[in-house]
Design a protein around this motif. Structure first.
Motif, short mmCIF file in Angstrom:
data_model
loop_
_atom_site.label_atom_id
_atom_site.label_comp_id
_atom_site.label_asym_id
_atom_site.label_seq_id
_atom_site.Cartn_x
_atom_site.Cartn_y
_atom_site.Cartn_z
N ARG A 1 79.16 56.40 20.45
CA ARG A 1 79.15 55.17 20.23
C ARG A 1 79.32 54.25 21.84
N VAL A 2 79.96 55.06 22.51
CA VAL A 2 80.28 54.45 23.87
C VAL A 2 78.72 54.38 24.60
N THR A 3 78.34 55.54 24.76
CA THR A 3 77.34 55.75 25.51
C THR A 3 75.83 55.42 24.91
N TRP A 4 75.70 55.07 23.73
CA TRP A 4 74.57 55.03 23.09
C TRP A 4 73.72 53.99 23.65
N ASN A 5 74.16 52.65 24.16
CA ASN A 5 73.28 51.76 24.79
C ASN A 5 72.54 52.19 26.01
N ALA B 1 54.78 60.86 28.31
CA ALA B 1 55.12 59.73 27.79
C ALA B 1 55.10 59.55 26.40
N SER B 2 53.90 60.14 25.82
CA SER B 2 53.63 59.98 24.20
C SER B 2 54.50 60.90 23.64
N ARG B 3 54.94 62.11 24.12
CA ARG B 3 55.89 63.12 23.62
C ARG B 3 57.17 62.39 23.65
N LEU B 4 57.49 61.87 24.53
CA LEU B 4 59.00 61.19 24.79
C LEU B 4 59.07 60.05 23.71
N TYR B 5 58.04 59.15 23.51
CA TYR B 5 57.90 58.33 22.65
C TYR B 5 58.23 58.61 20.96
N LEU B 6 57.58 59.66 21.02
CA LEU B 6 57.65 60.43 19.55
C LEU B 6 59.10 60.67 19.59
N ASN B 7 59.80 61.34 20.53
CA ASN B 7 60.96 61.85 20.44
C ASN B 7 61.77 60.75 20.20
N LEU B 8 61.68 59.72 20.63
CA LEU B 8 62.49 58.53 20.45
C LEU B 8 62.52 57.87 19.07
N ARG B 9 61.18 58.00 18.40
CA ARG B 9 61.18 57.31 17.37
C ARG B 9 61.70 58.42 16.21
N THR B 10 61.59 59.92 16.33
CA THR B 10 62.21 60.77 15.59
C THR B 10 63.69 60.72 15.63
N ARG B 11 64.52 60.42 16.77
CA ARG B 11 65.75 60.37 16.76
C ARG B 11 66.54 59.13 16.74
N GLY B 12 65.61 58.28 16.35
CA GLY B 12 66.17 56.62 15.83
C GLY B 12 66.59 56.16 17.24
N ILE B 13 66.12 56.42 18.42
CA ILE B 13 66.45 55.64 19.74
C ILE B 13 65.62 54.47 19.81
N SER B 14 66.13 53.24 19.84
CA SER B 14 65.44 52.07 19.80
C SER B 14 64.41 52.01 20.93
N MET C 1 55.31 48.63 16.64
CA MET C 1 56.09 47.60 17.25
C MET C 1 56.50 46.44 16.29
N VAL C 2 55.49 46.11 15.54
CA VAL C 2 55.77 44.90 14.85
C VAL C 2 56.62 45.28 13.65
N VAL C 3 56.70 46.51 12.93
CA VAL C 3 57.87 47.03 12.25
C VAL C 3 59.16 46.76 12.80
N ASP C 4 59.29 47.15 14.10
CA ASP C 4 60.60 47.28 14.94
C ASP C 4 61.02 45.65 15.10
N GLY C 5 60.14 44.94 14.89
CA GLY C 5 60.53 43.35 15.10
C GLY C 5 60.30 43.02 16.62
N CYS C 6 59.19 43.70 17.31
CA CYS C 6 58.67 43.40 18.59
C CYS C 6 57.37 42.78 18.76
N VAL C 7 57.18 41.45 19.25
CA VAL C 7 55.81 40.92 19.25
C VAL C 7 55.11 41.21 20.53
N PRO C 8 54.08 41.70 20.39
CA PRO C 8 53.08 42.13 21.39
C PRO C 8 52.94 40.91 22.28
N ASN C 9 52.82 40.92 23.58
CA ASN C 9 52.73 39.82 24.56
C ASN C 9 51.38 39.68 24.77
N GLU C 10 51.05 38.57 25.47
CA GLU C 10 49.39 38.45 25.78
C GLU C 10 48.71 39.23 26.40
N LEU C 11 49.38 39.89 27.32
CA LEU C 11 48.91 41.05 28.13
C LEU C 11 48.57 42.11 27.35
#
Length: 461
Positions: free
Chosen positions: A360-364, A386-399, A428-438
């Motif tokens: 809990r302390v080191t999560w953020n 980067a794509s492999r790391l992204y999938l790892n984040l999604r799998t482990r529930g890391i924001s 991205m949208v499911v996670d509550g993030c809004v894509p920016n203009e760029l």
């Protein structure tokens, strides 16, 4: 079991002590009572040995039942038996149970002694029940229990638990000679440790000099406390002198002493010296602990000595000390600070393979580091990693941070992989993030023909 014609309590006691298996020890105890026809009865000693065995095994009900049996059999009951149960409850962090047992003493016609009161007081203090301990001390005085050096030391220890009562602890200390008691090494050690903990190293140094003049020898704990206090200052030279003085007096530093000393060196940019101390420590067969390694790794990473830090991490693992998420974070963060994102990603993988999960302390901090590495890999153009790391984040529930999403979508669009880019936008949208203009601009730019305008318009609308 077969018994000799004549058995004595000392003989039974030896058999119970010799039996390592508690169940077999109970059998010995119980079968001995079958020899009543020969005149044998359990006495205070054999009951006491069996109670001690039950307490050591955390079988407190059985221990208390034996006390009742002793009362029924009119066997002498002393406060030592009650105190062994009290200490047992203190060991498993149940101070209220210790109080309950203490209060039962009079029911068994056992009058609590000064030792009984002081033992319970010490249990309350050790379990950080400071307010209860102070009330208990007041009750002791009201009951007419005489103050002694031991109870005063426990009282001082209780008052040292909180910065707000530190002055009261010093007041009790200053009044001790008036009450006819001379402070001993324990008294000084307790105060020095507390003063250092609260940052009052100057006062701690005064007491340290005073105790020497009063013939009170500082222990390794006292030296360690003061070295730790000095290590927090900007001048580690004093702690170096103190360590040498300690050795010259034949007091061997322990792992806590060395760790505190190394902490001061590392905080003052002297990790080279800290590494020499580390080797000295190991040459004396003093095994480094988690604090030792964490201190050294933090200092090496802070000075940018990443190769040395990695070597220390490897040695740590070889010696069976399992690094935690905080230690891995220090290493990974140091690599990201010098834009070595591949190496950082490697340590993220190693961390997962070692089964290290943030708490809990080191999560953020863990979330931040993962996203920093992800963004760094994308900036370096390493989309596959980067794509492999992204999938790892999604799998482990890391924001996944919004910036990470945007960077990943932009990289996929540059590669011309519109399908994957739109899939990431969905997540991205499911996670509550809004894509920016760029991000949208990158998507639009990858569309090379009007047939794909319909595809993009579905997401935009």
């Amino acid at each position: 079991m077969k018994w000799p014609k004549e058995i004595t309590p000392s003989f039974v006691g030896k058999l119970i002590r010799a039996e390592k298996d508690l169940k077999k020890a109970i059998l010995v105890f119980d079968s001995a009572t079958g020899e009543y026809s020969n005149g044998f009865r359990h006495d205070h000693t054999t009951f006491g040995i069996m109670i001690s065995r039950f307490v050591s095994a955390n079988q407190f009900k059985a221990a208390e039942d034996l006390l009742k049996r002793m009362k029924d059999e009119k066997c002498m009951i002393t406060d030592d038996l009650f105190l062994s149960i009290c200490r047992g409850y203190g060991r498993i962090h149940k101070p209220l149970e210790a109080i309950r047992i203490f209060q039962k003493m009079k029911e068994f016609d056992c009058e609590p002694t000064e030792k009984s009161y002081t033992t319970v007081l010490s249990i309350l203090v050790d379990e950080n029940q400071t307010k209860m301990a102070l009330r208990f001390y007041k009750y002791m005085k009201q009951t007419g229990i005489k103050t002694n050096i031991v109870s005063l030391n426990v009282l001082i220890k209780a008052l040292c638990k909180d910065r707000g009562t530190m002055e009261a602890a010093l007041q009790v200390f200053n009044e001790m000679p008036i009450r006819g008691f001379n402070p001993d090494s324990y008294t000084y050690g307790t105060l020095i440790n507390a003063l250092c903990k609260y940052g009052n190293v100057i006062e701690a140094k005064k007491l340290f000099k005073e105790m020497d003049s009063k013939g009170c020898s500082p222990s390794v704990v006292t030296y360690t406390s003061l070295i730790n206090g000095l290590s927090q200052s900007d001048n580690p030279n004093e702690s170096i002198e103190l360590l040498e003085e300690m050795k010259s007096k034949g007091i061997e530093p322990n792992v806590f002493t060395y760790s505190a000393f190394m902490d001061g060196l590392c905080k003052n940019g002297r990790t080279s010296h800290a590494l020499k101390v580390f080797e000295e420590m190991r040459s004396k067969n003093i095994k480094p602990n988690m604090v030792t390694y964490s201190t050294l790794l933090n200092g090496l990473c802070k000075e940018g000595k990443l190769q040395e830090a990695v070597e220390i991490l490897d040695r740590m693992k070889l010696q069976g000390v399992k690094p935690d998420a905080g230690i891995y974070s220090k290493i990974i963060n140091s690599f990201t600070n010098v834009n070595k994102f591949q190496e950082a990603a490697n340590f993220l993988d190693e961390m997962i393979l070692d089964g290290i999960t943030p708490n809990r302390v080191t999560w953020n901090l863990n979330v931040k580091i993962h996203n920093t590495v992800l963004q760094g890999l994308l900036a370096d153009g390493d989309l596959d990693r980067a794509s492999r790391l992204y999938l790892n984040l999604r799998t482990r529930g890391i924001s996944v941070e919004g910036k990470s999403f945007d960077s990943l979508v932009s990289s996929l669009c540059k590669k011309g992989d519109l399908h994957k880019a739109m899939s990431i936008i969905d997540e991205m949208v499911v996670d509550g993030c809004v894509p920016n203009e760029l991000t949208w601009k990158a998507v639009v730019e990858v569309i090379s023909d009007t047939s794909k305008l319909q595809e993009i318009s579905e997401y935009v609308n």
